[in-house]
Write a protein that holds these residues in place. Structure first.
Motif, PDB file in Angstrom:
ATOM      1  N   LYS A  65      36.825  37.894  56.994  1.00  0.00           N
ATOM      2  CA  LYS A  65      36.218  37.593  56.067  1.00  0.00           C
ATOM      3  C   LYS A  65      36.310  38.130  54.952  1.00  0.00           C
ATOM      4  N   LEU A  66      36.565  39.561  55.448  1.00  0.00           N
ATOM      5  CA  LEU A  66      35.680  40.901  54.437  1.00  0.00           C
ATOM      6  C   LEU A  66      36.956  40.519  53.210  1.00  0.00           C
ATOM      7  N   ALA A  67      35.707  40.791  51.692  1.00  0.00           N
ATOM      8  CA  ALA A  67      36.483  40.468  50.715  1.00  0.00           C
ATOM      9  C   ALA A  67      37.783  42.281  50.680  1.00  0.00           C
ATOM     10  N   PHE A  68      37.739  43.089  51.120  1.00  0.00           N
ATOM     11  CA  PHE A  68      38.242  44.292  50.732  1.00  0.00           C
ATOM     12  C   PHE A  68      38.287  45.177  51.733  1.00  0.00           C
ATOM     13  N   GLN A  69      39.560  45.727  52.141  1.00  0.00           N
ATOM     14  CA  GLN A  69      40.558  46.821  52.655  1.00  0.00           C
ATOM     15  C   GLN A  69      39.345  48.189  53.358  1.00  0.00           C
ATOM     16  N   LEU A  70      39.301  48.384  54.453  1.00  0.00           N
ATOM     17  CA  LEU A  70      38.273  48.980  55.063  1.00  0.00           C
ATOM     18  C   LEU A  70      39.227  50.510  54.841  1.00  0.00           C
ATOM     19  N   GLN A 108      34.993  46.361  45.280  1.00  0.00           N
ATOM     20  CA  GLN A 108      35.602  47.489  45.887  1.00  0.00           C
ATOM     21  C   GLN A 108      36.840  46.654  46.065  1.00  0.00           C
ATOM     22  N   ALA A 109      37.196  45.413  46.230  1.00  0.00           N
ATOM     23  CA  ALA A 109      38.000  44.072  46.440  1.00  0.00           C
ATOM     24  C   ALA A 109      38.642  44.234  45.421  1.00  0.00           C
ATOM     25  N   PHE A 110      37.899  44.618  43.809  1.00  0.00           N
ATOM     26  CA  PHE A 110      38.550  43.579  43.168  1.00  0.00           C
ATOM     27  C   PHE A 110      39.793  45.018  42.552  1.00  0.00           C
ATOM     28  N   GLU A 111      38.510  46.599  43.185  1.00  0.00           N
ATOM     29  CA  GLU A 111      39.260  47.410  42.471  1.00  0.00           C
ATOM     30  C   GLU A 111      40.631  47.804  43.175  1.00  0.00           C
ATOM     31  N   GLN A 112      40.706  47.610  44.451  1.00  0.00           N
ATOM     32  CA  GLN A 112      41.729  47.720  45.575  1.00  0.00           C
ATOM     33  C   GLN A 112      43.369  46.988  45.069  1.00  0.00           C
ATOM     34  N   LEU A 113      42.364  45.535  44.643  1.00  0.00           N
ATOM     35  CA  LEU A 113      43.176  44.694  44.195  1.00  0.00           C
ATOM     36  C   LEU A 113      44.643  44.730  42.939  1.00  0.00           C
ATOM     37  N   LYS A 114      43.766  45.515  42.026  1.00  0.00           N
ATOM     38  CA  LYS A 114      44.010  45.875  40.339  1.00  0.00           C
ATOM     39  C   LYS A 114      44.483  46.902  41.330  1.00  0.00           C
ATOM     40  N   LYS A 115      44.725  47.869  42.125  1.00  0.00           N
ATOM     41  CA  LYS A 115      45.082  49.493  41.616  1.00  0.00           C
ATOM     42  C   LYS A 115      46.468  49.050  42.620  1.00  0.00           C
ATOM     43  N   LYS A 116      46.524  47.599  43.646  1.00  0.00           N
ATOM     44  CA  LYS A 116      47.345  47.863  44.082  1.00  0.00           C
ATOM     45  C   LYS A 116      49.099  47.045  43.218  1.00  0.00           C
ATOM     46  N   LEU A 117      48.526  46.007  42.295  1.00  0.00           N
ATOM     47  CA  LEU A 117      49.100  44.764  41.484  1.00  0.00           C
ATOM     48  C   LEU A 117      49.656  45.937  40.704  1.00  0.00           C
ATOM     49  N   ASN A 118      48.690  47.311  40.507  1.00  0.00           N
ATOM     50  CA  ASN A 118      49.381  48.191  39.212  1.00  0.00           C
ATOM     51  C   ASN A 118      50.537  48.734  39.328  1.00  0.00           C
ATOM     52  N   GLU A 119      50.313  50.028  40.280  1.00  0.00           N
ATOM     53  CA  GLU A 119      51.217  49.985  41.508  1.00  0.00           C
ATOM     54  C   GLU A 119      52.659  49.588  41.263  1.00  0.00           C
ATOM     55  N   SER A 204      28.353  35.965  37.778  1.00  0.00           N
ATOM     56  CA  SER A 204      28.565  37.205  37.856  1.00  0.00           C
ATOM     57  C   SER A 204      29.837  37.234  38.633  1.00  0.00           C
ATOM     58  N   ILE A 205      30.336  38.088  39.546  1.00  0.00           N
ATOM     59  CA  ILE A 205      31.792  38.169  39.421  1.00  0.00           C
ATOM     60  C   ILE A 205      31.707  37.483  41.124  1.00  0.00           C
ATOM     61  N   GLU A 206      30.535  37.019  41.927  1.00  0.00           N
ATOM     62  CA  GLU A 206      31.105  36.008  43.136  1.00  0.00           C
ATOM     63  C   GLU A 206      31.644  34.970  41.922  1.00  0.00           C
ATOM     64  N   ASP A 207      30.973  34.557  40.584  1.00  0.00           N
ATOM     65  CA  ASP A 207      31.687  32.911  40.563  1.00  0.00           C
ATOM     66  C   ASP A 207      32.854  32.744  39.947  1.00  0.00           C
ATOM     67  N   LEU A 208      33.294  34.181  39.127  1.00  0.00           N
ATOM     68  CA  LEU A 208      34.549  34.555  38.928  1.00  0.00           C
ATOM     69  C   LEU A 208      35.316  34.973  39.369  1.00  0.00           C
ATOM     70  N   TRP A 209      34.798  35.081  40.954  1.00  0.00           N
ATOM     71  CA  TRP A 209      36.256  35.604  42.048  1.00  0.00           C
ATOM     72  C   TRP A 209      37.982  34.702  41.786  1.00  0.00           C
ATOM     73  N   ALA A 210      37.681  33.745  42.190  1.00  0.00           N
ATOM     74  CA  ALA A 210      38.245  33.278  42.476  1.00  0.00           C
ATOM     75  C   ALA A 210      40.005  33.504  41.201  1.00  0.00           C
ATOM     76  N   PHE A 211      39.521  33.638  39.948  1.00  0.00           N
ATOM     77  CA  PHE A 211      40.738  34.678  38.924  1.00  0.00           C
ATOM     78  C   PHE A 211      41.002  35.876  39.706  1.00  0.00           C
ATOM     79  N   ASN A 212      40.717  36.197  40.846  1.00  0.00           N
ATOM     80  CA  ASN A 212      40.614  38.431  41.353  1.00  0.00           C
ATOM     81  C   ASN A 212      41.411  37.171  42.849  1.00  0.00           C
ATOM     82  N   ASP A 213      42.170  36.540  43.091  1.00  0.00           N
ATOM     83  CA  ASP A 213      43.110  36.061  43.586  1.00  0.00           C
ATOM     84  C   ASP A 213      44.176  36.727  43.608  1.00  0.00           C
TER      85      ASP A 213
END
Length: 422
Positions: A65-70, A108-119, A204-213
């Protein structure tokens, strides 16, 4: 006498102490992740600071259920309880919830996914221009929100001849991503849609989270038409904004981007072009009339005979020149022919005389070796069955032979065959 406990008894006693202690039922720990290596099931790692280390366990249902990566070295805030594992007597922190320290888990999950897709280069894939005059605009958003009303109002005001089709979707909560993905696929099947607007209002970021999938982002990359993303307010930025061909700060701005030109501006532009076209046609018609008058008044049309007078003179001169050239050429050829004939007759007579002499010599030579000349000297030629007889072995008694003489031929029969006399 002291009573000795077994290792199991001592371990069970300590485990009950950990379990019964109210201070250990829920603990809040800040530390740095260490020895983390992702596993398929439960996760085992350590939390440490500069003075101590504690083992940590995160069961699979919590980790999934974690939204980010350890990541090793990440500082986190963990909530859980202390438990002791009997078989090896070690205790660990059983984590029930964990977040990055100083920043939210979703961020944190947003930044990780953003970095991944950008790379991967996905943010630079969609750079398509927006059509200047769209016929049909698709909108994926909530049917009850202010987004669709703002878009409809703006399109009606700017470019009312464009058709706006709503593809209603859930834009918040657990069902948002499947709903948005389903509508993206539905829009992709349409061949007459010029541009797509996807978005929702602020929150909020929780409300907009579907668009960070990530799944939604990759589905957007498959769309055949340009995409305008309008999620949240101007300060809100989502993964969908990075993926889309263009980002709009508000739904109204999205509708303005989708309709680059107002219909009134287009109409005014058409009127101005019509006026310029009419003026240009008048200028061209005037110039054509002037050219026509100039041509109509030229001597070619008013006095057409003058057009070929010069050609007739040139033809006469050419005929005269040709006649003179032919006369001169014929005279030269006649002179050359006369000279050739004068040299040819003696040469032919000499050649004929030499040929006659050569022929006489050849005839005389042939007479010397002619069979008739030999017969004339008294010799004869004996033949049997049209074959010349050269020796006595070719003959038999009573053979009939033909004897050829110089003045004729006789037939004889062999009566005797004698041997050669020297």
């Amino acid at each position: 006498m002291a009573e000795y406990l077994t290792v199991s008894s001592l371990t069970n006693y300590l485990k009950r102490k950990f379990t019964a202690d109210p201070y250990l039922k829920k603990v809040y720990v800040t530390g740095e992740i260490s020895n983390f290596r992702p596993r398929r099931g439960h996760q085992y790692f350590s939390l440490k600071d500069e003075n101590a280390v504690i083992n940590a366990t995160m069961f699979k249902n919590v980790f999934d259920k974690l939204a980010f990566q350890l990541e090793p070295g990440m500082k986190v805030n963990a909530i859980g309880h202390i438990d002791l594992y009997g078989p090896n007597g070690s205790y660990s922190l059983i984590i029930e919830k964990i977040e990055p320290d100083g920043v939210g888990a979703l961020y944190q999950a947003f930044e990780q996914l953003k970095k991944k897709l950008n790379e991967e280069g996905l943010f630079a894939q969609l750079q398509r221009p927006i059509p200047r005059f769209p016929n049909k605009i698709a909108v994926i958003t909530s049917p009850s929100g202010a987004v669709i009303r703002d878009i409809l109002t703006t399109v009606q005001r700017r470019y009312p001849i464009a058709e706006v089709d709503l593809y209603p979707a859930v834009v918040q909560g657990e069902g948002a991503v499947p709903s948005l993905t389903k509508q993206l696929r539905a829009v992709a099947k349409q061949t007459d849609i010029d541009v797509l607007i996807i978005g929702r209002g602020g929150g909020s970021i929780e409300d907009l989270w579907a668009f960070n999938d990530e799944q939604l982002a990759r589905e957007m990359l498959k769309m055949p038409m340009p995409i305008i993303s309008s999620v949240g307010h101007e300060t809100d930025t989502t993964i969908a904004d990075y993926i889309a061909d263009q980002r709009a700060a508000t739904p109204t701005a999205a509708a303005e981007i989708a309709t680059p030109f107002k219909l009134t501006d287009v109409w005014q532009g058409i009127q101005q072009m019509e006026q310029r076209l009419f003026a240009q046609m008048q200028r061209q018609t005037k110039q054509a009339n002037e050219r026509y008058q100039h041509v109509a008044n030229s001597y070619v049309l008013t006095q057409p005979q003058r057009l070929y007078e010069g050609y007739m003179q040139r033809v006469d001169l050419a005929q005269k020149s040709l006649s003179q050239s032919m006369t001169y050429l014929l005279s030269n050829k006649n002179y050359e022919t006369k000279n050739i004939v004068e040299r040819l007759v003696p040469a032919m007579q000499q050649r004929l005389q030499r040929s006659e002499q050569a022929t006489s010599k050849a005839v005389a030579s042939l007479q010397l070796v002619s069979p008739l000349a030999i017969l004339a000297r008294g010799y004869s030629l004996v033949e049997k069955d049209d074959q010349i007889i050269r020796n006595t072995n070719d003959l038999r008694l009573d053979d009939v032979v033909d004897i050829r003489l110089a003045d004729g031929q006789v037939t004889a029969q062999i009566k005797s065959i004698g041997e050669k006399n020297d």
